[in-house]
Design a protein around this motif. Structure first.
Motif, PDB file in Angstrom:
ATOM      1  N   HIS A   1      30.338  43.150  36.803  1.00  0.00           N
ATOM      2  CA  HIS A   1      30.502  42.083  35.824  1.00  0.00           C
ATOM      3  C   HIS A   1      29.848  42.529  34.531  1.00  0.00           C
ATOM      4  O   HIS A   1      28.771  43.139  34.540  1.00  0.00           O
ATOM      5  CB  HIS A   1      29.845  40.794  36.322  1.00  0.00           C
ATOM      6  CG  HIS A   1      30.143  39.605  35.460  1.00  0.00           C
ATOM      7  ND1 HIS A   1      31.413  39.085  35.316  1.00  0.00           N
ATOM      8  CD2 HIS A   1      29.333  38.830  34.680  1.00  0.00           C
ATOM      9  CE1 HIS A   1      31.382  38.037  34.508  1.00  0.00           C
ATOM     10  NE2 HIS A   1      30.135  37.862  34.096  1.00  0.00           N
TER      11      HIS A   1
ATOM     12  N   VAL B   1      34.460  37.190  30.375  1.00  0.00           N
ATOM     13  CA  VAL B   1      35.118  37.226  31.678  1.00  0.00           C
ATOM     14  C   VAL B   1      36.001  38.471  31.746  1.00  0.00           C
ATOM     15  O   VAL B   1      36.264  39.131  30.732  1.00  0.00           O
ATOM     16  CB  VAL B   1      35.957  35.961  31.926  1.00  0.00           C
ATOM     17  CG1 VAL B   1      35.050  34.736  31.996  1.00  0.00           C
ATOM     18  CG2 VAL B   1      37.006  35.772  30.834  1.00  0.00           C
ATOM     19  N   ARG B   2      36.470  38.780  32.954  1.00  0.00           N
ATOM     20  CA  ARG B   2      37.245  40.012  33.149  1.00  0.00           C
ATOM     21  C   ARG B   2      38.473  40.073  32.251  1.00  0.00           C
ATOM     22  O   ARG B   2      38.837  41.146  31.744  1.00  0.00           O
ATOM     23  CB  ARG B   2      37.653  40.109  34.629  1.00  0.00           C
ATOM     24  CG  ARG B   2      38.239  41.447  35.038  1.00  0.00           C
ATOM     25  CD  ARG B   2      37.192  42.550  35.042  1.00  0.00           C
ATOM     26  NE  ARG B   2      36.111  42.259  35.958  1.00  0.00           N
ATOM     27  CZ  ARG B   2      36.098  42.597  37.251  1.00  0.00           C
ATOM     28  NH1 ARG B   2      37.136  43.220  37.782  1.00  0.00           N
ATOM     29  NH2 ARG B   2      35.045  42.320  38.012  1.00  0.00           N
ATOM     30  N   GLU B   3      39.106  38.930  32.027  1.00  0.00           N
ATOM     31  CA  GLU B   3      40.297  38.916  31.176  1.00  0.00           C
ATOM     32  C   GLU B   3      39.965  39.330  29.743  1.00  0.00           C
ATOM     33  O   GLU B   3      40.763  40.015  29.080  1.00  0.00           O
ATOM     34  CB  GLU B   3      40.933  37.522  31.177  1.00  0.00           C
ATOM     35  CG  GLU B   3      41.567  37.127  32.492  1.00  0.00           C
ATOM     36  CD  GLU B   3      40.556  36.750  33.567  1.00  0.00           C
ATOM     37  OE1 GLU B   3      39.355  36.537  33.209  1.00  0.00           O
ATOM     38  OE2 GLU B   3      40.933  36.662  34.743  1.00  0.00           O
ATOM     39  N   ASP B   4      38.778  38.915  29.258  1.00  0.00           N
ATOM     40  CA  ASP B   4      38.358  39.327  27.910  1.00  0.00           C
ATOM     41  C   ASP B   4      38.228  40.843  27.830  1.00  0.00           C
ATOM     42  O   ASP B   4      38.694  41.476  26.866  1.00  0.00           O
ATOM     43  CB  ASP B   4      37.013  38.687  27.556  1.00  0.00           C
ATOM     44  CG  ASP B   4      37.090  37.186  27.419  1.00  0.00           C
ATOM     45  OD1 ASP B   4      38.196  36.662  27.200  1.00  0.00           O
ATOM     46  OD2 ASP B   4      36.029  36.537  27.534  1.00  0.00           O
ATOM     47  N   TRP B   5      37.571  41.425  28.823  1.00  0.00           N
ATOM     48  CA  TRP B   5      37.358  42.873  28.830  1.00  0.00           C
ATOM     49  C   TRP B   5      38.687  43.607  28.984  1.00  0.00           C
ATOM     50  O   TRP B   5      38.863  44.690  28.412  1.00  0.00           O
ATOM     51  CB  TRP B   5      36.393  43.266  29.941  1.00  0.00           C
ATOM     52  CG  TRP B   5      34.986  42.852  29.662  1.00  0.00           C
ATOM     53  CD1 TRP B   5      34.333  41.760  30.158  1.00  0.00           C
ATOM     54  CD2 TRP B   5      34.060  43.515  28.791  1.00  0.00           C
ATOM     55  NE1 TRP B   5      33.049  41.709  29.656  1.00  0.00           N
ATOM     56  CE2 TRP B   5      32.851  42.763  28.824  1.00  0.00           C
ATOM     57  CE3 TRP B   5      34.115  44.656  28.006  1.00  0.00           C
ATOM     58  CZ2 TRP B   5      31.722  43.135  28.090  1.00  0.00           C
ATOM     59  CZ3 TRP B   5      32.992  45.031  27.274  1.00  0.00           C
ATOM     60  CH2 TRP B   5      31.821  44.272  27.316  1.00  0.00           C
ATOM     61  N   GLN B   6      39.610  43.050  29.751  1.00  0.00           N
ATOM     62  CA  GLN B   6      40.914  43.683  29.913  1.00  0.00           C
ATOM     63  C   GLN B   6      41.639  43.743  28.568  1.00  0.00           C
ATOM     64  O   GLN B   6      42.220  44.778  28.199  1.00  0.00           O
ATOM     65  CB  GLN B   6      41.751  42.902  30.923  1.00  0.00           C
ATOM     66  CG  GLN B   6      43.077  43.549  31.274  1.00  0.00           C
ATOM     67  CD  GLN B   6      42.909  44.816  32.094  1.00  0.00           C
ATOM     68  OE1 GLN B   6      42.055  44.876  32.971  1.00  0.00           O
ATOM     69  NE2 GLN B   6      43.715  45.829  31.796  1.00  0.00           N
ATOM     70  N   ARG B   7      41.610  42.643  27.831  1.00  0.00           N
ATOM     71  CA  ARG B   7      42.254  42.621  26.515  1.00  0.00           C
ATOM     72  C   ARG B   7      41.584  43.616  25.576  1.00  0.00           C
ATOM     73  O   ARG B   7      42.261  44.319  24.812  1.00  0.00           O
ATOM     74  CB  ARG B   7      42.183  41.213  25.933  1.00  0.00           C
ATOM     75  CG  ARG B   7      43.033  40.181  26.652  1.00  0.00           C
ATOM     76  CD  ARG B   7      42.756  38.789  26.111  1.00  0.00           C
ATOM     77  NE  ARG B   7      43.082  38.681  24.697  1.00  0.00           N
ATOM     78  CZ  ARG B   7      42.652  37.706  23.908  1.00  0.00           C
ATOM     79  NH1 ARG B   7      41.850  36.757  24.402  1.00  0.00           N
ATOM     80  NH2 ARG B   7      42.992  37.666  22.641  1.00  0.00           N
TER      81      ARG B   7
ATOM     82  N   GLU C   1      42.563  47.243  26.389  1.00  0.00           N
ATOM     83  CA  GLU C   1      43.920  47.576  25.960  1.00  0.00           C
ATOM     84  C   GLU C   1      44.059  47.603  24.446  1.00  0.00           C
ATOM     85  O   GLU C   1      44.834  48.395  23.901  1.00  0.00           O
ATOM     86  CB  GLU C   1      44.903  46.557  26.561  1.00  0.00           C
ATOM     87  CG  GLU C   1      44.968  46.607  28.084  1.00  0.00           C
ATOM     88  CD  GLU C   1      45.750  45.453  28.674  1.00  0.00           C
ATOM     89  OE1 GLU C   1      46.138  44.534  27.893  1.00  0.00           O
ATOM     90  OE2 GLU C   1      45.983  45.447  29.899  1.00  0.00           O
TER      91      GLU C   1
ATOM     92  N   CYS D   1      38.930  48.875  33.666  1.00  0.00           N
ATOM     93  CA  CYS D   1      39.953  47.877  33.348  1.00  0.00           C
ATOM     94  C   CYS D   1      41.346  48.498  33.322  1.00  0.00           C
ATOM     95  O   CYS D   1      42.321  47.875  33.770  1.00  0.00           O
ATOM     96  CB  CYS D   1      39.650  47.224  32.001  1.00  0.00           C
ATOM     97  SG  CYS D   1      38.248  46.090  31.994  1.00  0.00           S
TER      98      CYS D   1
END
Length: 237
Positions: free
Chosen positions: A11, A19-25, A28, A217
């Motif tokens: 984490h 959150v994980r979605e923030d880091w994924q964006r 990319e 990610c």
């Protein structure tokens, strides 16, 4: 030298990435970072009185370590940082120059292992804690320490790297691009493998943990980091 481990959970937290979605964006499209709103980390698990006493670095660390431990139980902690509580030290110098005195509590919390100690006190966890200061390859250094604990029979180890670099006139060349904390809960296994190769190269950024987050990610099978006296290879199954 080869250091295999099993990644059980991870984490990461930053002022604009929670959150994980923030880091994924971000992984990319890193350029979106400045467009995301900044907000305080989620510290609902910390009593309000104690929460107010935490420095920005401590808040990031507490927010990062809570989800893995809440899901999988306690573990010895290996903490690593380049800057540690350096921002607190600059504040102490300013207080000393302006007011002629410093807060004893703030002075006590300015040492490098203060963040690990604060977490231990908050959680009531008396397991072994290690605090490291790495010039570069900070996350890699902490993983090596964690693998040594696993080899001794420790069931799982929490690896935490936290950076809250000085700002404004105290900003340093090559410091982390933004504050962040990353927690990895690792155990024996081989979902990931870190390989150290003796080599001389250019100094690497001490925030290589951000490269690891991006690679995780994006599910990159491998990454390489050149440090002053070694080349580190990350391999992911």
């Amino acid at each position: 030298m080869d250091f295999p481990f099993q990644l059980k959970a991870w984490h990461a937290v930053a002022p604009r990435l929670h959150v994980r979605e923030d880091w994924q964006r971000w992984a990319e499209h890193p350029e979106i970072l400045t467009t995301l709103p900044e907000r305080a980390p989620d510290l609902a698990h910390v009593p309000a009185l104690q929460r107010r006493r935490l420095s920005p670095a401590a808040r990031l660390m507490f927010a990062a370590v809570h989800p893995p431990l809440a899901a999988h139980g306690t573990a010895p902690l290996v903490f690593v940082s380049h800057d540690g509580e350096m921002r607190r030290s600059f504040d102490l110098w300013r207080d000393l120059l302006v007011e002629g005195a410093v807060s004893p509590m703030s002075f006590g919390l300015s040492v490098h292992n203060a963040l690990a100690g604060q977490w231990s006190l908050h959680s009531g966890d008396t397991a072994e804690h290690t605090a490291l200061c790495a010039r570069d390859a900070g996350l890699e250094t902490a993983i090596v320490e964690a693998c040594a604990l696993l080899a001794e029979g420790t069931p799982q180890v929490l690896v935490v790297t936290t950076e809250d670099p000085p700002q404004g006139q105290y900003a340093l060349p090559g410091q982390a691009p933004f504050p962040f904390a990353l927690a990895l809960l690792v155990t024996a296994g081989d979902s990931h493998r870190l390989v150290r190769e003796a080599a001389s190269g250019s100094p690497a950024p001490h925030w290589s943990a951000l490269d690891w987050i991006r690679g995780e990610c994006l599910q990159l099978p491998s990454q390489t980091l050149d440090a002053r006296d070694a080349r580190w290879h990350w391999n992911r199954r």
